[in-house]
Design an enzyme around this catalytic site. Structure first.
Site, short mmCIF file in Angstrom:
data_model
loop_
_atom_site.label_atom_id
_atom_site.label_comp_id
_atom_site.label_asym_id
_atom_site.label_seq_id
_atom_site.Cartn_x
_atom_site.Cartn_y
_atom_site.Cartn_z
N GLU A 69 0.85 -1.19 0.00
CA GLU A 69 0.00 0.00 0.00
C GLU A 69 0.88 1.24 0.00
O GLU A 69 1.88 1.30 0.73
CB GLU A 69 -0.92 0.01 1.22
N ASP A 96 5.19 1.99 -3.37
CA ASP A 96 4.43 2.13 -4.61
C ASP A 96 4.36 0.78 -5.32
O ASP A 96 5.39 0.20 -5.68
CB ASP A 96 5.12 3.16 -5.51
N ASP A 118 -7.67 1.41 -9.04
CA ASP A 118 -8.16 2.67 -9.62
C ASP A 118 -8.45 2.44 -11.10
O ASP A 118 -7.56 2.00 -11.85
CB ASP A 118 -7.10 3.75 -9.46
N LYS A 122 -10.11 7.90 -17.91
CA LYS A 122 -9.78 8.75 -19.05
C LYS A 122 -8.74 8.07 -19.93
O LYS A 122 -7.79 7.45 -19.45
CB LYS A 122 -9.26 10.10 -18.57
N ASP A 154 -15.46 -3.68 -9.35
CA ASP A 154 -16.88 -3.39 -9.54
C ASP A 154 -17.09 -2.56 -10.80
O ASP A 154 -18.22 -2.28 -11.18
CB ASP A 154 -17.43 -2.63 -8.34
N THR A 192 -12.80 -7.74 0.03
CA THR A 192 -12.07 -6.54 0.44
C THR A 192 -13.08 -5.60 1.09
O THR A 192 -14.29 -5.82 1.01
CB THR A 192 -11.43 -5.84 -0.77
N GLU A 193 -12.58 -4.51 1.70
CA GLU A 193 -13.51 -3.56 2.30
C GLU A 193 -14.36 -2.88 1.23
O GLU A 193 -15.56 -2.64 1.44
CB GLU A 193 -12.76 -2.53 3.16
N TYR A 194 -13.77 -2.55 0.08
CA TYR A 194 -14.54 -1.96 -1.02
C TYR A 194 -15.60 -2.94 -1.53
O TYR A 194 -16.74 -2.56 -1.80
CB TYR A 194 -13.60 -1.60 -2.18
N GLU A 195 -15.19 -4.18 -1.67
CA GLU A 195 -16.10 -5.20 -2.19
C GLU A 195 -17.32 -5.35 -1.30
O GLU A 195 -18.46 -5.45 -1.79
CB GLU A 195 -15.36 -6.53 -2.30
#
Length: 212
Positions: A69, A96, A118, A122, A154, A192-195
């Site tokens: 992370e 990174d 991410d 664009k 997602d 994951t937490e986002y999931e």
């Protein structure tokens, strides 16, 4: 994932060099020495607050895991939670994730997890997507022969782009799920937490896995 700077984050990171690595270049080729046992090593690029990588380490003690992370406060949250578990098969890296071939030797990693990266929607940012061909080349270098890449998101646009990018690269797909949480894969799936957040809202989760 943006998290406000936390006053306790830096002192916590500095206090636990046994678990949180801030200079991963020093471990290139020697990552097994960071663990209690010599076992296959799997990495998560962009671990966020660490929910996935910590749960994976708990679930699979026969595998060594590394969570990477770049954001200090976010990594500190993962460190705080990991300390509660005292997992001998888990290491965390504050660095990174774009520089993986500087941290790991060729063939040093068994599996790479890309979770909710991410999307960089664009067109001018396409080279920043973690499934762009330059990143795929790095994964192929650090993975063992037939080492696995797993990708979850997602974002339908990013998933479709990733399918094309991987296919053009010569990737061999082992599985593709267009609705992960309503598939047979859901039984063993670690969120994951986002999931967890997105699926609770009824959003579809996409997943692919395979090897180079």
């Amino acid at each position: 994932m943006r998290v406000r700077n936390k006053a306790w984050a830096e002192p916590l990171i500095e206090a636990h060099p046994e678990l949180m690595i801030t200079d991963p270049l020093q471990n290139k080729g020697d990552w097994q020495k960071r663990f209690k046992k010599k076992q296959p090593i799997r990495i998560e690029v962009g671990m966020g607050k660490g929910q996935f990588i910590i749960q994976m380490a708990l679930k699979y003690p026969q595998i060594n895991f590394i969570g990477i992370e770049i954001q200090r406060s976010v990594a500190a949250i993962a460190l705080r939670d990991a300390l509660e578990e005292s997992l001998p098969n888990l290491q965390l890296v504050l660095a990174d994730g774009a520089d993986l071939n500087e941290y790991f030797d060729n063939g040093e990693i068994d599996r790479v997890y890309l979770n909710f990266s991410d999307p960089w929607p664009k067109k001018r940012h396409v080279k920043r997507r973690l499934t762009y061909k330059s990143f795929l080349h790095v994964y192929q270098e650090i993975l063992v022969d037939h080492g696995v890449l797993e990708f979850k998101t997602d974002n339908q646009g990013l998933f479709e782009y990733s399918l094309v990018s991987l296919n053009n690269y010569g990737f061999v797909f082992d599985a593709v799920f267009l609705d992960l949480h309503h598939s047979e894969e859901a039984v063993e799936n670690v969120e994951t937490e986002y999931e967890h957040k997105f699926s609770a809202k009824g959003q579809r989760i996409y997943k692919l896995s395979g090897h180079f």
